[in-house]
Design an enzyme around this catalytic site. Structure first.
Site, short mmCIF file in Angstrom:
data_model
loop_
_atom_site.label_atom_id
_atom_site.label_comp_id
_atom_site.label_asym_id
_atom_site.label_seq_id
_atom_site.Cartn_x
_atom_site.Cartn_y
_atom_site.Cartn_z
N ASP A 136 5.54 -7.65 1.18
CA ASP A 136 6.49 -7.84 2.28
C ASP A 136 7.93 -7.69 1.80
O ASP A 136 8.19 -7.58 0.60
CB ASP A 136 6.27 -9.20 2.95
CG ASP A 136 6.04 -10.33 1.94
OD1 ASP A 136 6.43 -10.18 0.78
OD2 ASP A 136 5.46 -11.37 2.32
N GLU A 184 2.59 -14.78 10.01
CA GLU A 184 2.70 -16.16 10.50
C GLU A 184 1.53 -16.48 11.43
O GLU A 184 0.84 -15.58 11.91
CB GLU A 184 4.03 -16.33 11.25
CG GLU A 184 5.27 -16.01 10.41
CD GLU A 184 5.60 -17.09 9.37
OE1 GLU A 184 4.73 -17.92 9.03
OE2 GLU A 184 6.75 -17.10 8.89
C1 GLP Z 1 6.54 -16.47 0.93
C2 GLP Z 1 5.91 -15.06 0.80
C3 GLP Z 1 4.43 -15.18 0.59
C4 GLP Z 1 4.16 -16.35 -0.31
C5 GLP Z 1 4.44 -17.62 0.42
C6 GLP Z 1 4.35 -18.88 -0.43
O1 GLP Z 1 7.47 -16.58 1.89
N1 GLP Z 1 6.20 -14.12 1.80
O2 GLP Z 1 3.91 -13.96 0.08
O3 GLP Z 1 2.82 -16.35 -0.72
O4 GLP Z 1 5.64 -17.54 1.13
O5 GLP Z 1 5.46 -18.99 -1.26
P1 GLP Z 1 5.45 -19.86 -2.58
O6 GLP Z 1 4.53 -19.17 -3.52
O7 GLP Z 1 6.87 -19.81 -3.09
O8 GLP Z 1 5.00 -21.21 -2.22
#
Ligand code: GLP
Length: 263
Positions: free
Chosen positions: A68, A144
């Site tokens: 993304d 989401e």
């Molecule tokens: C982010 C990304 C995701 C990620 C998730 C969890 O916003 N777009 O790909 O897996 O949220 O983030 P984190 O690993 O920092 O907890």
């Protein structure tokens, strides 16, 4: 059902996940990686970089596609996912930057950027192995709650919970973008192998819903139940809400014993 591995901490998770990735790259030096941002995959990237540094695998032919990107954030911004992937993956692993792609979050014809990205993944032969984190609200990539289970790469609005969770990467909460471009749940399901990681108590509810709840667009991470080759690596805190944790521990111990024994 995914293979669920409950580990002590992020370091152990990183080494288990990196060994899965290293195995894949040894088998196919032109592996196409699916790359995630966020804090969760960092111990995996660090362990994989250490494996590369030992000359244990050759990554010169490895290609990569990020999950993304933020919409409207230029690639050179330090918190664009292009910059994050360069900093956390491309440079430490020594990947060829020309072989690593992120969805386009700026520029003319942005509504076509999702379809373009799908074409690029298809032209590369599809993603061999995708690393995933999970958001505290159950999102994967930036899909989401409410995302179609068949969705492909497209522009989406970010949930307020996600913007709050990601505010730590920006100078102020207002700077967190409101929209993104993300691979869809259908895109993720097309990857030939999935490795999902999660750590900490604030992920426990999302992990339990994704692994043991109904497959539902309300919990995008639940699509992992539909994938034939998925591994989930979580620490004890993230596993706290699982009803069948003892069974997963037993199954993982058995798998290790079976691997070590030849009949
Ligand atoms: C982010 C990304 C995701 C990620 C998730 C969890 O916003 N777009 O790909 O897996 O949220 O983030 P984190 O690993 O920092 O907890």
């Amino acid at each position: 059902m995914a293979e669920v591995i409950i580990v002590r901490d992020q370091t152990e998770a990183g080494s288990v996940a990196a060994s899965i990735f290293a195995q894949q790259i040894s088998t196919n030096p032109c592996t196409v990686l699916g790359l995630a941002t966020g804090s969760t995959p960092l111990s995996t990237y660090a362990a994989l970089a250490a494996t590369v540094a030992e000359d244990a695998i050759d990554v010169s032919g490895v290609r990569g596609f990020a999950l993304d990107e933020y919409l409207g954030v230029p690639p050179q911004h330090p918190e664009s996912y292009r910059s994050v992937i360069t900093r956390e993956v491309v440079e430490p692993l020594g990947l060829n930057p020309d072989y690593v792609f992120t969805p386009r979050g700026t520029g003319p014809g942005i509504t076509q950027a999702g379809a373009e990205y799908e074409d690029m993944i298809a032209e590369a032969g599809g993603i061999d192995i995708q690393i995933l984190g999970i958001g505290s609200n159950g999102h994967v990539g930036f899909n989401e709650p409410g995302s179609s289970l068949a969705s492909t790469t497209r522009i989406k609005a970010l949930a307020e919970q996600t913007r709050k969770d990601n505010a730590r990467f920006f100078d102020s909460p207002d700077e967190v973008p409101t929209h993104c471009i993300t691979q869809g749940l259908g895109t993720i399901l097309k990857a030939r192998q999935l490795v999902l990681l999660a750590f900490g108590a604030n992920k426990a509810q999302a992990v339990a819903a994704a692994l043991e709840g109904p497959v539902s667009s309300a919990v995008p991470g639940s699509v992992i139940q539909q994938h034939p080759r998925a591994t989930v690596i979580i620490d004890e805190s993230a596993a706290a809400g699982l009803a069948h944790a003892e069974y997963y521990r037993h199954a993982w111990r058995s798998a290790q014993i079976l691997n070590a024994v030849s009949f």
